[in-house]
Design a protein around this motif. Structure first.
Motif, short mmCIF file in Angstrom:
data_model
loop_
_atom_site.label_atom_id
_atom_site.label_comp_id
_atom_site.label_asym_id
_atom_site.label_seq_id
_atom_site.Cartn_x
_atom_site.Cartn_y
_atom_site.Cartn_z
N GLY A 160 0.82 -1.21 0.00
CA GLY A 160 0.00 0.00 0.00
C GLY A 160 0.85 1.25 0.00
N ALA A 161 1.92 1.25 0.80
CA ALA A 161 2.82 2.40 0.83
C ALA A 161 3.52 2.59 -0.51
N ASP A 162 3.88 1.47 -1.16
CA ASP A 162 4.52 1.57 -2.49
C ASP A 162 3.55 2.18 -3.49
N PHE A 163 2.27 1.83 -3.39
CA PHE A 163 1.28 2.39 -4.31
C PHE A 163 1.15 3.90 -4.11
N VAL A 164 1.16 4.32 -2.85
CA VAL A 164 1.07 5.76 -2.57
C VAL A 164 2.27 6.49 -3.14
N ALA A 165 3.45 5.91 -2.98
CA ALA A 165 4.66 6.54 -3.53
C ALA A 165 4.57 6.63 -5.06
N LEU A 166 3.94 5.63 -5.68
CA LEU A 166 3.79 5.62 -7.13
C LEU A 166 2.89 6.75 -7.62
N ILE A 167 1.80 7.01 -6.90
CA ILE A 167 0.80 7.96 -7.40
C ILE A 167 1.03 9.40 -6.93
N ASP A 168 1.88 9.61 -5.94
CA ASP A 168 2.07 10.97 -5.42
C ASP A 168 2.48 11.97 -6.51
N PRO A 169 3.44 11.63 -7.40
CA PRO A 169 3.79 12.61 -8.44
C PRO A 169 2.63 12.92 -9.39
N LEU A 170 1.73 11.96 -9.53
CA LEU A 170 0.60 12.15 -10.44
C LEU A 170 -0.45 13.07 -9.82
N ARG A 171 -0.77 12.87 -8.54
CA ARG A 171 -1.83 13.66 -7.92
C ARG A 171 -1.32 14.99 -7.37
N TYR A 172 -0.02 15.05 -7.09
CA TYR A 172 0.57 16.31 -6.65
C TYR A 172 1.64 16.73 -7.66
N PRO A 173 1.25 17.10 -8.90
CA PRO A 173 2.23 17.38 -9.95
C PRO A 173 3.14 18.54 -9.57
N LYS A 174 4.38 18.44 -10.06
CA LYS A 174 5.40 19.41 -9.68
C LYS A 174 4.99 20.83 -10.04
N ASP A 175 4.48 21.03 -11.24
CA ASP A 175 4.12 22.38 -11.68
C ASP A 175 2.62 22.62 -11.65
N GLY A 176 1.87 21.67 -11.13
CA GLY A 176 0.42 21.82 -11.10
C GLY A 176 -0.17 21.62 -12.47
N PRO A 177 -1.51 21.52 -12.55
CA PRO A 177 -2.15 21.33 -13.85
C PRO A 177 -2.04 22.60 -14.71
N GLY A 178 -1.86 22.42 -15.98
CA GLY A 178 -1.82 23.57 -16.89
C GLY A 178 -3.20 24.14 -17.11
N GLU A 179 -3.27 25.25 -17.87
CA GLU A 179 -4.55 25.91 -18.12
C GLU A 179 -5.53 25.00 -18.82
#
Length: 996
Positions: A824-843
């Motif tokens: 479960g922790a590995d799954f969270v580490a996998l998805i964190d960059p996706l749900r908390y993107p570095k530059d945020g969602p574009g326009e």
């Protein structure tokens, strides 16, 4: 006698063995002339050794022998040797009472009253005592006669011929005879006064209750009327002189000592009021000015001397006032406060030795019994006794007090009264303090039959009984049900058909006939169960009526009572324990969900009586219980049945806590923070569903693979499940992830993972009457078209290549809930960059999120639904708030760690703290989200099935309003408030989500 230095005589050794603490002094006394027969007679030494204080008994005997005339001494000693009853009585008294030894030294012939041992002598009453005192024509003769009678009472007491209650009754009868004799002497001294008035003496307190101490003030009230032809003022003056003379006769101290103080301070206005009043003056005072405690005191009023007819008329006139006292406003709290004040006035250095007034003392028993009498005795004449023990027995017989509680209280009261009697008997002094020196404690312990280690045994027994008294006093005296019963109108505190029918109509029951049938089924008959129900139901009817559906509450109570009818603890719980009865009434009349859960497991009613029973259990605690139960089960189906039982019980705990916290009770006011209630429910239901899934997972694995599945497996919570925001009717949105164990083929691992998911879902979908737990995996990659279970690697590949914006948004609420924690922790580490993107969602991505939200509003809203009242998709509802918060998370979570949470309210608070949204706007969104969540929970609680809008049935709508804090008749205000709050929230959403 000559003794060899360093050696002890055989007499010394015998005396030591017989319990003498100063054998040397005893030897010297036995060497006195005329006592040689005592020294040589083993029977007398044995009898002395059997007394409470052999040294004291011997000293008293020596004084008595020396006081006797020479020709009588040998008669006394010979009679002691040959007559065991006299020996036991006389030596028993001398060993327990120094004061009665003094009396015998002054009146040596009085030992002869102890010779008679006939059946008629065992329990004398007022008549026998009056005969004994008939020759007393002056106060000193009366005092001597009183002590002579006291000598016979004490002898029966210390020899065990009478028990403590009989001794107290004899002392009260002796007091009655003494008051009559004192009035006779006073009347003889002033015959004109006696001829001018009719005077009645009313005993109060322990004398009135037939439970007097050896030394106690005798509380009285004087009532008088003019004799035929006499003027009232002169008659009252004459009666006052007679009453004052009577008091002096009993209270003055002379060479013969004193009898006891006569205390008239319980009269109207106390010591500031006139000593004597007419009956009409008494009644006028009680009807207008009397305080609560004065009616409590009148409970024990009993005519004892003077004009018999007037005394009976007085008691008959005040009795209705006594049994109406509980109707007074704040009656129960006033009595409770009075008891607390008594304890608070005890000096700190005495409170632990105070046998009467201290915690766990005699007053604790008496106040508890009297309060129960005054509340329930209004409608049950069987309780109207002035005797504490008789009243306690009647309370137990009537079901007002549990039998075990009554027996324990009776035993403790008798022991404490016996201690009090023996402490006072020693010197005939009015005291309630347990002595603190060893000789006194030793004598006290031995007088109560404790001989092995008298002091230690006494302290142990005393503390044990005091602890019982204090515990039961707290239980009975502060019983929440008691005040509720006291607040019922006269005649309502016990059920009768006529009273019940009238009350049902007045309380607003829609079907009084059906309700009456329930009442009759519950309370008819002569069984103890029916008696307790007759006490409970009048109060419960009021609590049911204080709800949207009293008929349903009463029906639910009948069903629970029928289900638990043969369990002895159920009605005791409602009668005795905390707020259990009121809590049950609130839960049963609040809607369908909680009663349905309770009826499936009625033993869960115990939760309502436990002060800590409504607190949610931790996930770790529940998981341990569930997994242990699965491990013990024989097959998967029975394992999941146990898991469901735990879920049912805990769901009831949560619903009950929610309802009681929302409505509040007198003991526990309504929860002031609705958000805290929402968080508590969401967390509890989420934990419970996570544990249930964990149990089903373990059962599915054990059924085919034993302890270890070929692949590591985890269940990821999504949506409100992952956000710890589940409501009572929410589905559990999940993702399934697995990872093959080392050496296991990936295809084999995939087959195992899919089979375990299929088995889990099958087990959780087995038919049951419990609320279903629906597992929804539609948020997985590719939705319903995609595989049900993926490996971690497969999830990674999909999200890197194919993931859409809504999937990243959905993953904001992903949190492991069951299975392999590391996976479960590995799954969270996998998805964190996706749900908390570095530059945020574009326009473009933000525009797409807004487009999807607008489309959902237009397409998913049910046809015909009022968008201003739809809690999920409507204006300012859950979806509006959650999408606004989630957009801020996707835009700023990389730089604001507080936003990295699956919980909506926490994320909103973090956004506000970081300055991403003004405080007023954040408060507006939070208020709307909490309110919409509470409405959804209320709908499920009331209807027993989920819904996203307010009910249309008026009764159900009223029940939802009650849950939200609106009184009946104010549902319009509720709907207006909901529209106003969500309209304001929508304004914030328009600006913050849609960009103005």
């Amino acid at each position: 006698m000559t003794m060899v230095p360093g050696r002890r005589s055989s007499t010394f050794t015998r005396l030591l063995r017989h319990g003498f603490t100063d054998p040397s002094a005893a030897e010297r006394l036995l060497d006195l002339p005329g006592l040689s027969s005592v020294r040589s007679d083993s029977v007398l030494l044995d009898a002395l050794g059997a007394t409470a204080d052999p040294d004291l008994a011997l000293r008293g005997l020596v004084r008595l022998v020396e006081a006797e005339e020479a020709d009588q001494r040998q008669i006394l000693l010979d009679t002691l040797v040959t007559a065991k009853p006299l020996r036991d009585r006389l030596l028993g008294v001398l060993g327990a009472s120094e004061a009665l030894g003094d009396h015998l030294a002054r009146h040596p012939r009085d030992w002869q009253v102890l010779v008679t041992y006939e059946a008629t002598d065992l329990h004398p009453g007022v008549t026998e005592f009056e005969q004994e005192l008939a020759g007393a024509d002056d106060p000193d003769e009366l005092r001597a006669g009183y002590r002579r009678c006291l000598l016979s009472i004490a002898a029966r007491d210390v020899c065990g011929t009478t028990d403590v209650a009989e001794t107290a009754a004899e002392l009260a009868d002796l007091a009655t005879a003494t008051l009559r004799a004192a009035l006779r002497i006073a009347s003889a001294a002033a015959p004109d006064d006696a001829a001018r008035c009719r005077l009645a003496v009313i005993a109060m307190g322990k004398c009135g209750g037939h439970e007097l101490n050896y030394v106690s003030d005798v509380d009285v009230i004087f009532v008088a009327e003019p004799a035929d032809g006499a003027e009232e003022n002169k008659a009252i003056q004459a009666a006052t002189r007679l009453a004052a003379h009577l008091m002096r006769i009993c209270s003055d101290t002379t060479a013969e000592g004193t009898i006891w103080p006569v205390d008239a301070n319980l009269r109207p206005e106390g010591r500031n009021g006139p000593l004597v009043r007419t009956l009409s003056s008494h009644l006028a005072y009680y009807q207008r000015w009397a305080k609560t405690w004065e009616f409590q005191a009148l409970l024990k009023a009993r005519p004892v001397a003077g004009d018999t007819a007037l005394g009976a008329e007085y008691v008959e006139a005040v009795s209705p006032l006594v049994w109406q006292a509980a109707d007074r406003e704040n009656f129960v709290p006033d009595v409770q406060k009075m008891r607390r004040r008594v304890v608070d006035t005890i000096p700190a250095d005495r409170v632990d030795r105070e046998l009467k007034l201290g915690p766990g003392g005699l007053r604790d028993v008496e106040f508890a019994v009297q309060l129960l009498q005054l509340v329930h005795g209004r409608s049950d004449p069987a309780l109207r006794s002035g005797s504490t023990l008789k009243a306690l027995g009647a309370l137990a017989d009537g079901g007002y007090v549990g039998r075990v509680d009554a027996v324990q209280l009776d035993d403790a009261y008798r022991f404490l009264r016996a201690m009090e009697h023996r402490i006072q008997l020693y010197r005939l002094r009015r005291t309630h303090l347990v002595p603190d020196d060893e000789p006194d404690l030793r004598r006290l312990g031995r007088s109560l039959g404790l001989r092995t280690d008298p002091i230690a045994e006494l302290n142990q027994a005393w503390r044990r009984h005091a602890s019982v008294v204090r515990r039961l006093h707290e239980k009975l005296f502060y019983r929440p049900l008691l005040d509720a019963v006291a607040q019922l109108a006269p005649g309502e505190s016990r059920l009768s058909t006529k009273a019940a029918t009238a009350r049902l109509v007045a309380l607003g029951y829609e079907d009084p006939a059906a309700a009456l049938r329930h009442l009759e089924a519950l309370s008819s008959g002569v069984s103890r169960k029916a008696a307790i129900q007759r006490t409970l139901l009048p109060v419960l009817l009021g609590w049911f009526a204080d709800s949207a559906d009293p008929d349903a509450g009463l029906l639910g109570f009948r069903k629970v009572s029928d289900a638990l009818g043969k369990t002895p603890w159920y009605l005791r719980l409602l009668r005795d324990e905390g707020a259990a009865a009121e809590n049950l009434a609130r839960v049963l009349s609040a809607g369908r969900l909680a009663p349905d859960l309770l009826l499936r497991a009625p033993e869960a009613v115990t939760i309502l009586g436990d002060p800590h029973g409504l607190a949610p259990r931790s996930r770790a605690h529940l998981e341990q219980e569930v997994l242990a139960a699965v491990g013990r089960a024989g097959d998967a189906e029975s394992a999941v049945a146990v898991v469901r039982g735990v879920r049912r019980r805990e769901l009831f705990r949560t619903t009950a806590a929610d309802l009681i916290g929302s409505y509040g009770t007198e003991d526990s006011p309504a929860e002031s923070d609705p958000g805290a209630l929402v968080d508590r429910v969401g967390g509890a239901v989420t934990d419970l569903n996570a544990v249930t899934i964990a149990g089903a997972l373990r059962a599915a694995v054990r059924a085919e693979w034993g302890d270890t599945l070929p692949t590591r497996f985890a269940v990821i919570g999504m949506g409100r499940f992952g956000g710890h925001e589940l409501g009572y009717g929410s589905d559990a949105d999940v993702l399934f992830v697995h990872e093959p164990r080392e050496g296991v083929d990936e295809q084999e691992a995939s087959r195992a993972a899919n089979r375990v998911v299929s088995e889990m879902r099958r087990l959780l979908q087995l038919p049951t009457a419990d609320p279903p737990l629906i597992i929804d995996a539609d948020l997985r990659p590719e939705g319903k078209s995609g595989p049900l279970v993926r490996t971690l690697k497969s999830y990674g590949a999909y999200y890197r290549r194919w993931s859409l914006g809504w999937e990243s948004q959905a993953l904001l609420r992903a949190e492991p809930m069951a299975g392999d924690l590391d996976l479960g922790a590995d799954f969270v580490a996998l998805i964190d960059p996706l749900r908390y993107p570095k530059d945020g969602p574009g326009e473009d991505a933000v525009r797409e999120i807004r487009r999807l939200k607008a489309r959902m509003e237009s397409e998913r809203m049910p046809r015909g639904a009022d968008s201003t009242l739809h809690t999920k998709l409507g204006r300012g509802g859950l979806s509006d708030v959650e999408w606004t918060v989630q957009l801020m998370q996707m835009q700023h979570a990389r730089s604001v760690p507080g936003l990295r949470t699956t919980r909506t309210r926490q994320a909103l608070a973090a956004a506000c703290a970081a300055g991403l949204i003004p405080e007023d706007d954040a408060r507006t969104l939070d208020e709307a989200w909490v309110l919409a969540t509470r409405v959804r929970n209320a709908v499920m609680l009331v209807r027993g099935r989920p819904g996203d809008t307010f009910p249309s049935v008026p009764r159900e709508l009223t029940a939802v309003g009650r849950y939200l804090g609106y009184e009946e008749g104010h549902v319009g205000d509720m709907l207006d408030d909901y529209r106003r709050i969500t309209r304001r929230a929508r304004g914030v959403v328009e600006e913050r989500f849609y960009g103005g």
